[in-house]
Motif scaffolding. Sequence first.
Motif, PDB file in Angstrom:
ATOM      1  N   LYS A 128      -3.607 -24.970  -6.570  1.00  0.00           N
ATOM      2  CA  LYS A 128      -2.366 -25.197  -5.502  1.00  0.00           C
ATOM      3  C   LYS A 128      -2.731 -24.639  -4.466  1.00  0.00           C
ATOM      4  CE  LYS A 128       1.175 -25.664  -9.018  1.00  0.00           C
ATOM      5  NZ  LYS A 128       2.550 -25.224  -9.432  1.00  0.00           N
ATOM      6  N   PRO A 129      -2.304 -25.167  -3.064  1.00  0.00           N
ATOM      7  CA  PRO A 129      -2.714 -24.408  -1.794  1.00  0.00           C
ATOM      8  C   PRO A 129      -1.827 -23.085  -1.766  1.00  0.00           C
ATOM      9  CG  PRO A 129      -1.887 -26.773  -1.382  1.00  0.00           C
ATOM     10  CD  PRO A 129      -1.617 -26.454  -2.926  1.00  0.00           C
ATOM     11  N   LEU A 130      -2.630 -22.071  -1.407  1.00  0.00           N
ATOM     12  CA  LEU A 130      -2.189 -20.583  -1.010  1.00  0.00           C
ATOM     13  C   LEU A 130      -1.323 -20.655  -0.104  1.00  0.00           C
ATOM     14  CD1 LEU A 130      -5.280 -18.944  -2.582  1.00  0.00           C
ATOM     15  CD2 LEU A 130      -3.217 -19.579  -3.703  1.00  0.00           C
ATOM     16  N   PRO A 131      -0.369 -19.624  -0.165  1.00  0.00           N
ATOM     17  CA  PRO A 131       0.514 -19.294   1.137  1.00  0.00           C
ATOM     18  C   PRO A 131      -0.327 -18.383   2.282  1.00  0.00           C
ATOM     19  CG  PRO A 131       0.929 -17.821  -0.562  1.00  0.00           C
ATOM     20  CD  PRO A 131       0.077 -18.872  -1.142  1.00  0.00           C
ATOM     21  N   GLU A 132      -0.291 -18.766   3.383  1.00  0.00           N
ATOM     22  CA  GLU A 132      -1.121 -18.163   4.482  1.00  0.00           C
ATOM     23  C   GLU A 132      -0.256 -16.673   4.850  1.00  0.00           C
ATOM     24  OE1 GLU A 132      -2.056 -20.514   7.785  1.00  0.00           O
ATOM     25  OE2 GLU A 132      -3.023 -21.956   6.632  1.00  0.00           O
ATOM     26  N   THR A 133      -0.722 -15.921   3.701  1.00  0.00           N
ATOM     27  CA  THR A 133       0.014 -14.489   3.992  1.00  0.00           C
ATOM     28  C   THR A 133      -0.441 -14.069   5.286  1.00  0.00           C
ATOM     29  OG1 THR A 133       0.721 -14.422   1.520  1.00  0.00           O
ATOM     30  CG2 THR A 133       0.783 -12.534   2.858  1.00  0.00           C
ATOM     31  N   ARG A 134       0.423 -13.221   5.884  1.00  0.00           N
ATOM     32  CA  ARG A 134      -0.079 -12.492   7.083  1.00  0.00           C
ATOM     33  C   ARG A 134       0.364 -10.727   6.586  1.00  0.00           C
ATOM     34  NH1 ARG A 134       0.014 -14.833  12.230  1.00  0.00           N
ATOM     35  NH2 ARG A 134       0.673 -12.997  13.067  1.00  0.00           N
ATOM     36  N   LEU A 135      -0.588 -10.221   7.422  1.00  0.00           N
ATOM     37  CA  LEU A 135      -0.571  -8.717   7.019  1.00  0.00           C
ATOM     38  C   LEU A 135      -0.968  -7.701   8.294  1.00  0.00           C
ATOM     39  CD1 LEU A 135      -0.947  -6.449   4.914  1.00  0.00           C
ATOM     40  CD2 LEU A 135      -3.208  -6.728   4.807  1.00  0.00           C
ATOM     41  N   ARG A 136      -0.251  -6.856   8.436  1.00  0.00           N
ATOM     42  CA  ARG A 136      -0.400  -6.059   9.793  1.00  0.00           C
ATOM     43  C   ARG A 136      -1.415  -4.857   9.309  1.00  0.00           C
ATOM     44  NH1 ARG A 136       4.834  -5.430   9.027  1.00  0.00           N
ATOM     45  NH2 ARG A 136       4.878  -3.264   9.066  1.00  0.00           N
ATOM     46  N   GLN A 137      -2.135  -4.542  10.076  1.00  0.00           N
ATOM     47  CA  GLN A 137      -3.134  -3.308  10.047  1.00  0.00           C
ATOM     48  C   GLN A 137      -2.377  -2.167   9.615  1.00  0.00           C
ATOM     49  OE1 GLN A 137      -5.330  -2.524  13.316  1.00  0.00           O
ATOM     50  NE2 GLN A 137      -6.864  -1.136  12.419  1.00  0.00           N
ATOM     51  N   SER A 138      -1.292  -1.829   9.944  1.00  0.00           N
ATOM     52  CA  SER A 138      -0.614  -0.632   9.560  1.00  0.00           C
ATOM     53  C   SER A 138       0.096  -0.827   8.287  1.00  0.00           C
ATOM     54  CB  SER A 138       0.687  -0.564  10.617  1.00  0.00           C
ATOM     55  OG  SER A 138       1.674  -1.614  10.641  1.00  0.00           O
ATOM     56  N   ALA A 139       0.352  -1.998   7.855  1.00  0.00           N
ATOM     57  CA  ALA A 139       1.001  -2.027   6.439  1.00  0.00           C
ATOM     58  C   ALA A 139      -0.266  -2.095   5.547  1.00  0.00           C
ATOM     59  CB  ALA A 139       1.601  -3.430   6.530  1.00  0.00           C
ATOM     60  N   LEU A 140      -1.156  -2.336   5.907  1.00  0.00           N
ATOM     61  CA  LEU A 140      -2.638  -2.178   4.855  1.00  0.00           C
ATOM     62  C   LEU A 140      -2.720  -0.715   4.856  1.00  0.00           C
ATOM     63  CD1 LEU A 140      -5.371  -3.048   3.552  1.00  0.00           C
ATOM     64  CD2 LEU A 140      -6.357  -3.291   5.930  1.00  0.00           C
ATOM     65  N   TYR A 141      -2.797  -0.054   5.898  1.00  0.00           N
ATOM     66  CA  TYR A 141      -2.936   1.422   5.759  1.00  0.00           C
ATOM     67  C   TYR A 141      -2.014   2.199   4.779  1.00  0.00           C
ATOM     68  CZ  TYR A 141      -6.335   0.977   9.389  1.00  0.00           C
ATOM     69  OH  TYR A 141      -7.494   0.936  10.417  1.00  0.00           O
ATOM     70  N   ALA A 142      -0.828   1.773   4.883  1.00  0.00           N
ATOM     71  CA  ALA A 142       0.364   2.257   4.253  1.00  0.00           C
ATOM     72  C   ALA A 142       0.069   1.905   2.854  1.00  0.00           C
ATOM     73  CB  ALA A 142       1.654   1.655   4.746  1.00  0.00           C
ATOM     74  N   MET A 143      -0.309   0.600   2.441  1.00  0.00           N
ATOM     75  CA  MET A 143      -0.395   0.281   1.104  1.00  0.00           C
ATOM     76  C   MET A 143      -1.527   1.148   0.616  1.00  0.00           C
ATOM     77  SD  MET A 143      -1.882  -3.427  -0.359  1.00  0.00           S
ATOM     78  CE  MET A 143      -3.582  -2.833   0.109  1.00  0.00           C
ATOM     79  N   LEU A 144      -2.732   1.364   1.236  1.00  0.00           N
ATOM     80  CA  LEU A 144      -3.959   1.997   0.564  1.00  0.00           C
ATOM     81  C   LEU A 144      -3.284   3.350   0.388  1.00  0.00           C
ATOM     82  CD1 LEU A 144      -6.773   0.908   2.901  1.00  0.00           C
ATOM     83  CD2 LEU A 144      -6.340   0.074   0.653  1.00  0.00           C
ATOM     84  N   GLU A 145      -2.493   4.276   1.166  1.00  0.00           N
ATOM     85  CA  GLU A 145      -2.087   5.355   0.838  1.00  0.00           C
ATOM     86  C   GLU A 145      -1.413   5.515  -0.498  1.00  0.00           C
ATOM     87  OE1 GLU A 145      -0.130   6.816   4.403  1.00  0.00           O
ATOM     88  OE2 GLU A 145      -2.082   6.960   5.704  1.00  0.00           O
ATOM     89  N   ASN A 146      -0.216   4.426  -0.530  1.00  0.00           N
ATOM     90  CA  ASN A 146       0.560   4.391  -1.448  1.00  0.00           C
ATOM     91  C   ASN A 146      -0.047   4.049  -2.992  1.00  0.00           C
ATOM     92  OD1 ASN A 146       2.664   4.735   0.074  1.00  0.00           O
ATOM     93  ND2 ASN A 146       3.240   2.495   0.246  1.00  0.00           N
ATOM     94  N   LEU A 147      -1.293   3.655  -2.972  1.00  0.00           N
ATOM     95  CA  LEU A 147      -2.183   3.148  -4.131  1.00  0.00           C
ATOM     96  C   LEU A 147      -2.781   4.653  -4.568  1.00  0.00           C
ATOM     97  CD1 LEU A 147      -3.857  -0.018  -3.259  1.00  0.00           C
ATOM     98  CD2 LEU A 147      -2.456   0.391  -5.151  1.00  0.00           C
TER      99      LEU A 147
END
Length: 287
Positions: A128-147
């Motif tokens: 099925k076609p995938l959603p074109e999820t958007r991501l902010r650079q700041s959110a990426l950094y926060a996610m990596l820290e949380n992991l």
Amino acid sequence: MHAISLSQARLPPTLDIDVFNEFGERHRQPIAAERALTLYLNRREIVTLMTLGADPEALVVGYLCNQGLLTSRQDLQAVQVDWDVEAAAVVTRHLPEDIEERLGQRTVTTGCGQGTVFGRLLDTTSLKPLPETRLRQSALYAMLENLGAYNDTYRSAGAVHGCALCHQTRVLDFVEDVGRHNAVDTLAGREWLVGSFTGYERTSEKADIFYTTGRLTSEMVLKVAQMGISVLVSRSGMTQKGVELAERFGVMLIARAKGRHFQAIHSSGRLEMDAVPPRRPGDIKRT
């Protein structure tokens, strides 16, 4: 959702052994477990998986789903794991009509521990076609820290890969196993077992990012796309086939994501650069 007969055969992911360090001192050291689990589908032997054993029921369900051997939740009747005989018995109402053809076409992937895909799954075009999820650079950094708070087995014993389902900065679920393909299969299996009176519960947020510590290979891209997720992040690198499949399915890849560094592929219009770090002396400007 109908009830599924499900064993609860989880085992500790590590065990302690005696080791000697560089000073000649003996101490107890946790090491990653590596257990053989042979999967039987309606009494037919399918594959032997090497795993920590931390969530074997979800692992075998996710494996069958990602191989296209289990396609309907209503078909799944029972999953019983018995470590005394190192076997997992999965009972379904039906088998795919082309199961012989599927099992006869096997590709050994680049996954650590020799991952395998059946039935020319890498050539599939029916997702099925995938959603074109958007991501902010700041959110990426926060996610990596949380992991950083989730890799308990790796911190104590090493020798494992980790995978996570995330919703932007929030970590929804995290799995470690001796192979990254096992970790992603376990996450897929948990999603499948949600709502089946099995003890697995879904969070209120839907995952839109998948994280792995392993390489971004064709196998990883395919499995994440099958889960309906269009952002795949790794601290490791990517392969040619992984990049090709990501383009075909519409998956944004973010590789070598450590600290403030990353390499994004297929990200045009979807990655918002809102936290560009300052250049440090010695940084090479790419053109």
